[in-house]
Write an enzyme that holds these catalytic residues in place. Structure first.
Site, PDB file in Angstrom:
ATOM      1  CG  ASN A  70     -11.805  -3.561   4.802  1.00 53.25           C
ATOM      2  OD1 ASN A  70     -10.605  -3.567   4.996  1.00 53.25           O
ATOM      3  ND2 ASN A  70     -12.526  -4.677   4.877  1.00 53.25           N
ATOM      4  CD1 TRP A  71      -7.222  -0.378   1.720  1.00 48.80           C
ATOM      5  CD2 TRP A  71      -8.514  -2.175   1.935  1.00 48.80           C
ATOM      6  NE1 TRP A  71      -7.557  -0.820   0.454  1.00 48.80           N
ATOM      7  CE2 TRP A  71      -8.348  -1.917   0.561  1.00 48.80           C
ATOM      8  CE3 TRP A  71      -9.306  -3.267   2.323  1.00 48.80           C
ATOM      9  CZ2 TRP A  71      -8.930  -2.705  -0.428  1.00 48.80           C
ATOM     10  CZ3 TRP A  71      -9.869  -4.043   1.338  1.00 48.80           C
ATOM     11  CH2 TRP A  71      -9.687  -3.762  -0.014  1.00 48.80           C
ATOM     12  CG  ASP A 123     -11.814 -11.098   9.685  1.00 51.78           C
ATOM     13  OD1 ASP A 123     -11.046 -10.286  10.248  1.00 51.78           O
ATOM     14  OD2 ASP A 123     -11.569 -11.601   8.583  1.00 51.78           O
ATOM     15  NE  ARG A 153      -4.128  -2.112   1.726  1.00 52.01           N
ATOM     16  CZ  ARG A 153      -4.142  -3.378   2.153  1.00 52.01           C
ATOM     17  NH1 ARG A 153      -3.175  -3.829   2.907  1.00 52.01           N
ATOM     18  NH2 ARG A 153      -5.126  -4.187   1.829  1.00 52.01           N
TER      19      ARG A 153
END
Lengths: 294, 518
Positions: B373-374, B286, B123
């Site tokens: 999320n990310w 998760d 990333r």
């Protein structure tokens, strides 16, 4: 329905593990002699007795068999275990017959072929490495342009992995021959925009009359990227420059076999052919650390 | 010398001193107070606000944006890189690879490629003075000369840890890297020499207090695969940690399972844990708490505070005091949230019954892919809004045995229950939703955001469109179809008086700027 959903779930759980399992050095037994200089030498003798008739000296191709060693690393097709299997079992339907040799001899031939296919680091040249290093920084003055491990200049390619990307012969040629191009596969289709590694001298005059000399890293019709003799990176918009002159010649001297004594040259080669890293076997397409970063 | 002359000379000397000290900035200063024309870290700056002071592009002229160049990253796959840009050079990283390109023209300057080539998601990179950093697929950390790409040092990760795909962060002269295996960890290496400085493990060892939160099971999981934030005044790093293992079942690990699913704050000098805040104790869905912590100094309920904002994958938006981890506010930022009925005054979720994964499958909203999320959010100090890509959707979690914690577990989504993605503007200090921009076509994940002093929100969409929205209203001002999936986050920078926005789409990096600014 329910069973298929559970299976879908299981797939999510299991995929990370199976992907990992696919990576690594390829199937089959591992080469027991990899990098072993004596095995390479013995393998060369065996190759010359058994293989040259068809495949030519140095694997370059003969009248019957194809070349098994090409100019650069990307063309290597077979892994060591595959090469071993081909020698041991032959290739059905071709003149390549099974070779009746002990396994250890076959592995030595495989090791020699591996060295032929590899770069300098796979088969470095002999000599006094410590003395070669002293020549590199001293009489050879290589460090005034090239860098190694953070020491040296920036106006020529960094040599930290030179033995990992070039063959020994190509390193020798670079120091001794004006024409020392490194050839890749003929007609190869360009898959990515390459960097310029020619490091041509460039002289720039800016609109306000300032001059900056150095080496060219890249240019297109509109922009220019260079390392100045001030060791700094300079990026220019060509439309804003008064003058740009690029000299189509390398600054690299090619008479090191004359500048240096034979011993100095040999030792310098011993040093240079050890600057790098043995590339690991090719991995799967993704080739990275664990999955699951979601 | 007369008194007057002496005074004059002193003033001149003082001015010279000030001038020279302003010109020679240390690598640390360049990261603590970055030049607004640069994008120096994954999150733009240490606070990860993804807010830029550049304002050449405004709500009034955004319609004149156009593509300036495209750079193809050969061999990449699902590019998730945020480029960093310093002094007109853009650095695009992958495992084993770094490309340096002229950020104005898109022309390649140099490329570093260590064999083998890898297309695994990675990333971003980090810069410190004249060094940029590459992480390899066999967990080496390598420093390259930012000018020419030569190797300056190369170290194998200490202790055999596997370094993950998150961008490294340089803080206090240390390169901070993280990973998942053998368990979540954060490591620091000297940025100049590569010397290992410290390692913090998210998994406690026997004898530690946190070890008792695992019900006798051996702590496992808590991966850390995204970059973090840093407060140089406090000397504290902020990172999120991921799920406890086994995934999707709590069997055998009764307890909170520290330090999984938490925001952790570490002393940058020593790597010791200063505080932690666990978003999802004993997680069975998760919901990695990885979403990058955004640091904001602002008045909160009438008091100046050092805050930490996070929109968590579990569906709640959190405001914490980042000096001590105190919970200040928590509110849902998605409608589809059914696993908790709210948060306690300490920020602990109040669980709704019936959301344990089961053999027949249990529906839970948000799903494992998460309410976000990310992809990074953005905070804009001008609007005081927190912008986040929010996903309304649910998923099903399964186990294959109700008695064997080692048996496989799973996660799937119903194709008949489609997802919907939004860009949402949230009042950062109340958590109230102000506006939303609905994406056409949608799936989970999606791209990250950035906002600027020009009043615009640069908001790519997963299905390839890049939109610029009015940061105040969410109105679309301009769009461009990049023709590939976008799951990266953007950067903005300026070279020679031109402001650019850069975003990776598929395997290409696009740069946009105004049509007539040069």
């Amino acid at each position: 329905m329910r069973a298929s959903l559970v299976v879908a779930g299981l797939l999510v759980v299991c995929s990370a593990g199976s992907l990992l399992g696919q990576r690594g050095g390829g199937a089959g037994p591992q080469n027991p002699f990899l990098g072993n200089a004596q095995a390479i030498s013995e393998g060369e003798d065996l190759y010359n007795q058994k293989c040259t008739t068809c495949h030519g000296a140095g694997g370059g191709g003969g009248e019957i068999g194809p070349a098994i060693v090409s100019g650069d690393r990307v063309d290597i097709g077979a892994s060591d275990p595959q090469t071993f299997s081909i020698i041991k079992n032959g290739v059905p339907g071709t003149p390549m017959a099974p070779q009746r040799l002990p396994d250890t001899d076959i592995w030595k031939i495989v090791t020699y072929i591996h060295a032929l296919r590899g770069t300098a680091i796979d088969n470095p040249l002999p000599g006094d490495v410590a003395h070669g290093e002293a020549v590199f920084w001293g009489k050879g003055q290589c460090g005034s342009c090239h860098m190694l491990s953070g020491r040296g200049g920036l106006t020529a390619p960094d040599l930290a992995n030179i033995a990992g990307i070039r063959k020994s012969s190509s390193i020798v040629d670079a120091l001794t021959k004006q024409q020392h191009r490194v050839y890749g596969s003929g007609g190869a289709h360009l898959r990515t925009l390459p960097t310029m590694d020619s490091y041509l001298p460039v002289f720039v005059t800016t609109a306000d009359g300032k001059t900056i000399d150095g080496v060219l890293l890249n240019e297109d019709g509109y922009s220019l990227q260079m390392i100045g003799n001030d060791q700094q990176l300079h990026l220019f918009d060509k439309a804003k420059l008064r003058k740009v002159a690029v000299e189509p010649r390398s600054l690299m001297p090619t008479d090191y076999d004359k500048r240096l004594t034979p011993d100095e040259f040999k030792d310098l080669m011993a040093f240079l052919t050890r600057q790098g890293r043995v590339a690991p076997p090719a991995t799967g397409r993704r080739g990275g650390p664990p999955e699951g970063e979601r | 010398m007369s008194k007057k002359n002496a005074l004059f000379l002193s003033v001149v000397l003082l001015l010279l001193c000030v001038r020279s000290s302003a010109q020679v900035r240390t690598p640390d200063q360049m990261l603590i107070n970055p030049d607004p024309k640069d994008w120096v870290t994954y999150g733009g700056s240490y606070n990860s606000q993804r807010y830029s002071q550049l304002k050449q592009v405004t709500t009034a002229n955004a319609s004149r944006l156009q593509a300036k160049w495209v750079y193809h990253v050969d061999g990449a796959e699902e590019g998730e890189v945020t480029p960093i840009v310093v002094n007109g050079v853009m650095y695009i990283s992958g495992f084993n690879r770094l490309d340096a390109i002229d950020a104005r023209s898109g022309n390649i300057i140099w490329r570093y490629q260590r064999q083998p080539a890898s297309s695994t998601r990675q990333r971003g990179t980090a810069i410190y003075g004249n060094k940029v950093y590459v992480v390899t697929s066999d967990s080496h950390l390598i420093a390259l000369d930012a000018r020419v790409g030569g190797v300056r040092w190369d170290v194998k990760s200490e202790g055999g840890y596997t370094i993950a795909g998150g961008a490294p962060l340089v803080a206090d002269g240390k390169v901070i890297v993280t990973g998942n295996r053998p368990g979540g960890f954060i490591q620091a290496y000297d940025a100049e020499t590569g010397k290992h400085m410290w390692t913090w493990s998210a998994l406690p060892k026997p004898g530690e207090q946190a070890y008792k939160t695992w019900g006798g099971a051996t702590p496992a999981g808590a991966p850390i695969w995204l970059s973090g934030s840093y407060d140089p005044e406090l000397g504290l790093l902020y990172y999120g940690t991921g799920q406890p293992n086994p995934q999707w079942t709590g069997q055998g690990r009764e307890g909170d399972n520290l330090y999984s699913e938490a925001i952790v704050s570490l002393d940058v000098k020593t790597g010791t844990l200063k505080w932690h805040f666990q978003n999802t104790p004993h997680d069975v869905h998760d919901w990695d708490s990885m979403e990058i912590p955004v640091l904001v100094d602002a008045s909160f309920r009438g008091q100046p505070r050092k805050l930490l904002l996070q929109a968590n994958r579990n569906g709640f938006y959190y405001v914490l005091d980042r000096t001590n981890g105190q919970f200040l506010l928590g509110t849902p930022f998605v409608d589809k949230l059914d696993w908790a009925t709210g948060l306690t005054p300490e920020g602990r979720p109040i669980l709704a019954p019936g959301h344990e994964p089961s053999v027949k499958g249990t529906v839970t909203c948000p799903s494992t892919a998460g309410a976000t999320n990310w992809p990074s959010p953005s905070y804009n100090p001008d609007t005081r809004y927190f912008y986040v890509v929010a996903h309304e959707g649910c998923g099903v979690n399964t186990i294959t045995s109700s008695t064997d914690s080692e048996s496989p577990t799973g996660y799937y989504e119903s194709a008949s229950d489609p997802w919907q993605a939004y860009v949402r503007a949230i009042d950062a200090f109340t958590g109230k939703r102000v506006w939303e921009y609905k994406a056409v076509r949608s799936n989970h994940y999606g791209p990250g955001l950035l906002s600027t002093a020009g009043g615009v929100l640069f908001a790519p969409e997963q299905f390839g469109q890049v939109s610029v929205l009015d940061a105040k209203t969410g109105q679309s001002l301009w769009h461009f179809n990049t023709g590939d999936v976008i799951t990266a986050a953007p950067a903005t920078y300026s070279v020679d008086g031109q402001q650019f926005f850069a975003i990776m789409s598929g395997t290409n990096v696009f740069a946009f700027g105004l049509s007539d600014s040069r």
